[in-house]
Design an enzyme around this catalytic site. Sequence first.
Site, PDB file in Angstrom:
ATOM      1  N   ASP A 159       1.193  -1.083  -0.292  1.00 47.01           N
ATOM      2  CA  ASP A 159      -0.174   0.030   0.145  1.00 47.01           C
ATOM      3  C   ASP A 159       1.275   1.420  -0.225  1.00 47.01           C
ATOM      4  O   ASP A 159       2.105   1.369   0.690  1.00 47.01           O
ATOM      5  CB  ASP A 159      -1.387   0.118   0.961  1.00 47.01           C
ATOM      6  CG  ASP A 159      -2.254  -1.072   1.610  1.00 47.01           C
ATOM      7  OD1 ASP A 159      -2.396  -1.603   0.000  1.00 47.01           O
ATOM      8  OD2 ASP A 159      -2.644  -1.250   1.884  1.00 47.01           O
TER       9      ASP A 159
ATOM     10  N   ASP B  19      -6.753  -0.990  -4.829  1.00 48.00           N
ATOM     11  CA  ASP B  19      -8.178  -0.467  -3.945  1.00 48.00           C
ATOM     12  C   ASP B  19      -8.895   0.033  -5.260  1.00 48.00           C
ATOM     13  O   ASP B  19     -10.007   0.205  -4.599  1.00 48.00           O
ATOM     14  CB  ASP B  19      -7.323   0.561  -2.791  1.00 48.00           C
ATOM     15  CG  ASP B  19      -6.375  -1.212  -2.362  1.00 48.00           C
ATOM     16  OD1 ASP B  19      -6.993  -2.724  -2.371  1.00 48.00           O
ATOM     17  OD2 ASP B  19      -5.573  -0.748  -1.390  1.00 48.00           O
TER      18      ASP B  19
END
Length: 159
Positions: free
Chosen positions: A116, A132
């Site tokens: 991330d 995402d």
Amino acid sequence: MKKLLKYILLIIAVLAVDQWTKWLVVENIPLYGQVDFWPGVLSWTYTQNTGAAWSLLEGQQWLFVAVFGVLTVLLLLEFFKFPLPFTALERWLIAAIYAGGLGNVIDRVRLGFVVDMIKTEFMVFPIFNVADCFITCGCIGLMLHLVFFNKKFWKEEKK
């Protein structure tokens, strides 16, 4: 099969952008390091997530991979065997959601975590990645379109 090809091309494109951005971050930012992207709005912050958003189900990699496998089978059955009355836009959105899920599953299998990197500076929000974004925007778009524009999807079949 020709109809499926355009969705496969979208999946490949999303997957390429997702994996490329993750590679760039891993190669150029130390773990938990931060680089301003848009001061006060977004920064690149390298983190490793073994769960879902907000670290839900942390460490349950097998569960995420299994759920993705089941969804893959269901999507293939829907497309080839039991087609639902999805519009072309809805199928594009489903392909975008699938591509995002595949990007994160590749990370989970290859690395044991999801990379991330996108951090919002103007509000408290989990750090996320390109995959995402496609999952979230695709889900929102799909739900809105199904509810407000695809009346055929909700119509009962008369026998």
